[in-house]
Structures are given as structure tokens and as C-alpha cells.
Design an enzyme around this catalytic site. Structure first.
Site, PDB file in Angstrom:
ATOM      1  N   ASP A  76       4.925  -8.937  -9.584  1.00 42.43           N
ATOM      2  CA  ASP A  76       4.854  -7.755 -10.410  1.00 42.43           C
ATOM      3  C   ASP A  76       3.689  -7.031 -10.365  1.00 42.43           C
ATOM      4  O   ASP A  76       2.586  -7.585 -10.332  1.00 42.43           O
ATOM      5  CB  ASP A  76       5.314  -8.335 -11.920  1.00 42.43           C
ATOM      6  N   ARG A  77       3.758  -5.736 -10.781  1.00 44.35           N
ATOM      7  CA  ARG A  77       2.808  -4.975 -10.652  1.00 44.35           C
ATOM      8  C   ARG A  77       1.844  -5.025 -12.099  1.00 44.35           C
ATOM      9  O   ARG A  77       0.735  -5.088 -12.287  1.00 44.35           O
ATOM     10  CB  ARG A  77       3.116  -3.232 -10.595  1.00 44.35           C
TER      11      ARG A  77
END
Length: 335
Positions: A76-77
Site C-alpha cells: 500500500d501507498r
């Protein structure tokens, strides 16, 4: 898709990812580095940075094509994540690793290895999630967490699988109708279509209450492996192994070829190409073969604490390809 929960209606609401440090993901390596070879294995901790962007930065640092930078899985960012990258350097020399370090990215280890890092080459992921602004009853939440420990959760694919505004399934349909896309997007759209069909089938078994109990004609997956067997006649041994979380019912990852299931499970799964003809036919023509995925997901080493009255911190480990959002969905609704 509005996916049904295995537990009761949402017990809590709150905030997730208020800051990247509230969503911590640590990749668990699938192997030890050999210490020699032309692939430099970098263990990188990054904040607020997605995997593809980090890979691009590494390629620029090494002066190589981005195709020569590999990773085992996407992270995930909006998180604080640790994962491995492999960098192909045939001359077996590299620029100064310290040049990659900045406020968002830090190299924790660099070691040589004799093979590129393949997709899926990890043992799993360890999560530390902090939920803030909780609204709900703590006793009910504790009961739900104990329920997750005891029976697991439905192994849904997370919304990340389906792209911005969940558009990738529609793009897969467009691709099946003849729209041209590049290879990278083709793979993403095929995965989204398969995942959508799997979630659809799993949601029906959750509604039936059969996602974690044996049905006539089930195909089984051994816990902690990708090994499948069956169908087997329903007997006390199968029921006991399922109840003990040793084996899990599976559902189809759609592709060409016959379904392995039989009986009542085959009847249920055979409705997918009736209801979703375009997606099923498109996947079959894309040279994908029928595969199986466990319907049930176990959160290993699940623990929790309340640092404050309205804050919950969860720790657990998941196998490759599983989503932490599947755990959160059983607890409540978090934004």
C-alpha cells in the site's frame, strides 16, 4: 460489491490510515539470500510510497531498465511498509546504496543473490494496524476478535484489487470485447475479473453460512500451503479437520477447463458462467486455467491492545495474496 460479513453487522466505526504509521506492513521473506550472484536484494522501508514508484526510483539509481527491478508483492501507498526488491546488476557492482535513502525511503539491508525476486516469493506479511476514533462497545469488539481467532474470516479480495473506483472489472470487459491494452494492464484487468468472480461466489457461501463448513463436493486446501485435494466424501474426519482449521473449502479462480468440484458445490459454481458469461468466456479465451483459492483466511498470531479508550491496535500475520481489509471488514467500517 457490497460483500456480506460472516459476523454480525458492523460493531465499530473509526479511522484507519490517519497517518502512514497507522498501517504498518512488514514483508516476511520467503528465502535466505545466497550472498553471491548478479541480483542485489534490497530490503527497503518506505513511507507513503507505493511499490511501483519505489521500483522506478531504484531503476534510476542503478541506471538500468525498470524491468530489471523485481519485487515479490505490491504494498500500500498510504502506509509504512518494508519489502524486498531485487536489482539485476550483471557486473556485480552497484552504486552507493546510501544514495537511495531519504525521508520517505530507507535501505535496511543490501545483499547479493543468485536469482531475481519472483512475484509471490514471500512467506507472508506482518501487519500492525492502529484504528482511531472508535465508536462502539469494547466488549462486543473483544467478542468479535475472539471469533476471528476461532474461525477466521472470508478470504475476499480487497478493493485494491479492482483499481480506482473499482473500474478494472469494467476495463476487463472492454478488453474482452476487443479494446487493446498493454501487457501490464492486461494482467491487472485479468486479475480483477478473476477476483470479482471469486468474491461473488464466496459472498454466496457467506450468505448461506457455508464458507467455513463442508459442503458436498468441496475441494480442499491445506492450511499454510497451496496444496489442494478432493473432493472427498463428507465424513467425520473431513468435518473435524475443517473445524480444526487444518483444511479450508476452496472456490474457483476462473479459467479454461472443467471445475474440480462436485455435487452441491459444482451446482453452485456452475452458475457463474450463466450469470457472468462475458467475464468467464473472456478469462477462458485468455489462456488462464481453472485454479482454486481458499474461502477462509486465518489471521495468525492475532493480538490486540487499547492504547486509549478510542484507539485499537491490531497485530497479525497473513499469507501471500491475502488482504488485511478482510479482517477489518468483520470488525466494522473504517475510513
Amino acid at each position: 460489491m457490497n460483500l456480506p460479513r460472516a459476523l454480525n453487522a458492523p460493531l465499530f466505526s473509526g479511522r484507519i490510515r490517519s497517518v502512514p504509521e497507522d498501517f504498518v506492513v512488514e514483508e516476511l521473506p520467503g528465502f535466505e539470500a545466497t550472498g553471491e550472484g548478479e541480483h542485489l536484494l534490497l530490503t527497503v522501508r518506505k513511507r507513503g510510497m507505493n511499490t511501483a514508484f519505489c521500483a522506478q526510483n531504484i531503476a534510476r539509481w542503478a541506471g538500468i531498465d525498470e524491468r530489471d527491478v523485481s519485487y515479490a508483492g505490491m504494498k500500500d501507498r498510504h502506509a509504512l511498509t518494508t519489502q524486498r526488491f531485487s536489482v539485476r546488476l550483471p557486473k556485480k557492482t552497484s552504486p552507493d546504496v546510501a544514495l537511495l535513502n531519504d525521508a520517505e525511503c530507507q535501505v535496511l539491508e543490501a545483499v547479493w543473490h543468485n536469482r531475481k525476486l519472483a512475484r509471490g516469493a514471500l512467506a507472508g506479511n506482518r501487519f500492525t494496524l492502529t484504528l482511531r476514533g472508535l465508536v462502539g462497545t469494547r466488549d462486543a469488539l473483544e467478542q468479535a476478535l475472539h471469533g476471528i481467532q476461532a474461525q477466521g474470516v472470508p478470504n475476499y479480495f480487497g478493493e485494491q484489487r479492482f483499481g480506482m473506483e473499482q473500474a478494472n472489472v469494467g476495463k476487463a470487459l472492454g478488453m474482452f470485447e476487443g479494446r487493446r491494452v498493454d501487457r501490464a494492464k492486461r494482467s491487472i484487468y485479468l486479475s480483477a475479473a478473476r477476483s470479482y468472480l471469486f468474491n461473488l461466489l464466496l459472498s454466496e457461501r457467506v450468505t448461506q453460512g457455508s464458507w467455513n463448513v463442508p459442503m458436498d463436493g468441496d475441494v480442499w486446501m491445506l492450511e499454510g500451503t497451496k496444496s489442494i485435494f478432493g473432493p472427498e466424501p463428507l465424513n467425520d474426519d473431513i468435518r473435524a479437520r475443517c473445524a480444526a482449521l487444518d483444511i479450508h473449502p476452496t472456490g474457483p479462480m476462473w479459467g479454461a477447463g472443467g471445475l474440480r468440484s462436485q455435487g452441491a458445490v459444482l451446482a453452485l459454481e456452475s452458475q457463474l458462467p450463466v450469470r457472468q458469461l462475458e467475464l468467464c468466456k473472456g478469462l477462458e479465451k485468455a489462456d488462464l486455467r481453472q485454479e482454486r483459492r481458499a474461502l477462509r483466511l486465518l489471521a495468525k498470531n492475532l493480538s490486540w491492545q487499547f492504547p486509549a479508550d478510542d484507539v485499537l491496535q491490531l497485530r497479525f500475520e497473513l499469507p501471500p495474496g491475502a488482504y488485511a481489509t478482510s479482517i477489518l471488514a468483520e470488525l466494522g467500517e473504517f475510513v
